[in-house]
Design a protein around this motif. Structure first.
Motif, short mmCIF file in Angstrom:
data_model
loop_
_atom_site.label_atom_id
_atom_site.label_comp_id
_atom_site.label_asym_id
_atom_site.label_seq_id
_atom_site.Cartn_x
_atom_site.Cartn_y
_atom_site.Cartn_z
N UNK A 64 59.87 87.72 4.87
CA UNK A 64 61.00 87.14 5.61
C UNK A 64 62.30 87.35 4.83
N UNK A 65 62.26 87.11 3.53
CA UNK A 65 63.45 87.34 2.69
C UNK A 65 63.84 88.81 2.75
N UNK A 66 62.87 89.69 2.70
CA UNK A 66 63.13 91.13 2.80
C UNK A 66 63.77 91.47 4.14
N UNK A 67 63.26 90.89 5.23
CA UNK A 67 63.84 91.12 6.55
C UNK A 67 65.26 90.62 6.66
N UNK A 68 65.55 89.48 6.06
CA UNK A 68 66.91 88.94 6.07
C UNK A 68 67.85 89.88 5.31
N UNK A 69 67.38 90.45 4.22
CA UNK A 69 68.20 91.42 3.48
C UNK A 69 68.55 92.62 4.35
N UNK A 70 67.58 93.10 5.13
CA UNK A 70 67.85 94.21 6.04
C UNK A 70 68.83 93.80 7.13
N UNK A 71 68.64 92.62 7.70
CA UNK A 71 69.53 92.15 8.77
C UNK A 71 70.96 91.96 8.28
N UNK A 72 71.12 91.52 7.05
CA UNK A 72 72.45 91.28 6.49
C UNK A 72 73.04 92.53 5.84
N UNK A 73 72.35 93.67 6.00
CA UNK A 73 72.80 94.95 5.46
C UNK A 73 72.94 94.92 3.94
N UNK A 130 56.93 100.92 8.29
CA UNK A 130 58.05 100.29 7.60
C UNK A 130 58.66 101.23 6.56
N UNK A 131 57.83 101.98 5.86
CA UNK A 131 58.35 102.93 4.88
C UNK A 131 59.17 104.00 5.58
N UNK A 132 58.70 104.49 6.71
CA UNK A 132 59.46 105.47 7.48
C UNK A 132 60.80 104.92 7.94
N UNK A 133 60.80 103.68 8.44
CA UNK A 133 62.05 103.05 8.88
C UNK A 133 63.00 102.84 7.71
N UNK A 138 63.15 104.67 4.92
CA UNK A 138 63.72 105.97 4.56
C UNK A 138 64.78 106.41 5.56
N UNK A 139 64.58 106.09 6.83
CA UNK A 139 65.58 106.40 7.84
C UNK A 139 66.88 105.63 7.60
N UNK A 140 66.76 104.35 7.25
CA UNK A 140 67.96 103.55 6.92
C UNK A 140 68.69 104.12 5.72
N UNK A 141 67.94 104.49 4.69
CA UNK A 141 68.59 105.07 3.51
C UNK A 141 69.27 106.38 3.83
N UNK A 142 68.64 107.20 4.68
CA UNK A 142 69.25 108.48 5.05
C UNK A 142 70.52 108.27 5.87
N UNK A 143 70.52 107.25 6.72
CA UNK A 143 71.67 107.01 7.57
C UNK A 143 72.82 106.32 6.83
N UNK A 144 72.50 105.32 6.03
CA UNK A 144 73.54 104.51 5.37
C UNK A 144 73.82 104.95 3.94
N UNK A 145 73.04 105.83 3.40
CA UNK A 145 73.23 106.23 2.01
C UNK A 145 72.44 105.33 1.10
N UNK A 146 72.28 105.77 -0.11
CA UNK A 146 71.50 104.99 -1.08
C UNK A 146 72.26 103.74 -1.47
N UNK A 147 71.55 102.66 -1.80
CA UNK A 147 72.20 101.40 -2.16
C UNK A 147 73.13 101.57 -3.36
N UNK A 148 74.22 100.83 -3.32
CA UNK A 148 75.20 100.82 -4.40
C UNK A 148 75.79 102.19 -4.67
#
Length: 116
Positions: free
Chosen positions: A27-36, A85-88, A90-100
């Motif tokens: 749930x904490x992980x999901x909240x992190x994704x939702x809050x970008x 979830x791993x595929x999703x 990786x898709x988020x990282x490809x779209x938004x760029x690597x964190x930080x």
């Protein structure tokens, strides 16, 4: 208290504690994704999924139903659904760029990235 033995490891904990702890963690992980918050999500996501997939290598008998090869039980289905979830992720990282990463940003739906 319940004693669980997995290979050479022995754990003493309440039997119902593990599913609750994993649920709260996810749930904490999901909240992190939702809050970008991809940086924090990465810190939570990578170790969680490495450990989850590692169980297939260490104790495959808890993931597969013995009579039929590659037939999954409940835990095996839980582990293998994480492939989606791993595929999703990786898709988020490809779209938004690597964190930080200060060199890449998303603007007007197009991805702009600096030279690496």
């Amino acid at each position: 208290m319940a004693v669980a033995e997995v290979g050479r490891f022995t754990t003493v904990a309440p039997a119902s504690m593990a599913p609750i702890a994993v649920g709260i963690y996810e749930v904490v992980l999901g909240v992190c994704f939702l809050r970008n918050r991809l940086g924090m999500a990465t810190l939570l996501f990578v170790p969680h999924h490495l450990i989850t997939f590692l169980t297939l290598a260490i104790v495959p008998s808890i993931a597969f139903a013995p009579p039929v090869p590659f037939a999954y039980d409940t835990f095996g289905a839980f582990v293998l659904k994480n492939v989606v979830f791993v595929g999703a992720f990786l898709l988020l990282l490809a779209h938004h760029g690597y964190p930080d990463s200060s060199e890449s940003s998303v603007s007007n739906g197009a991805i702009k990235s600096g030279s690496h």
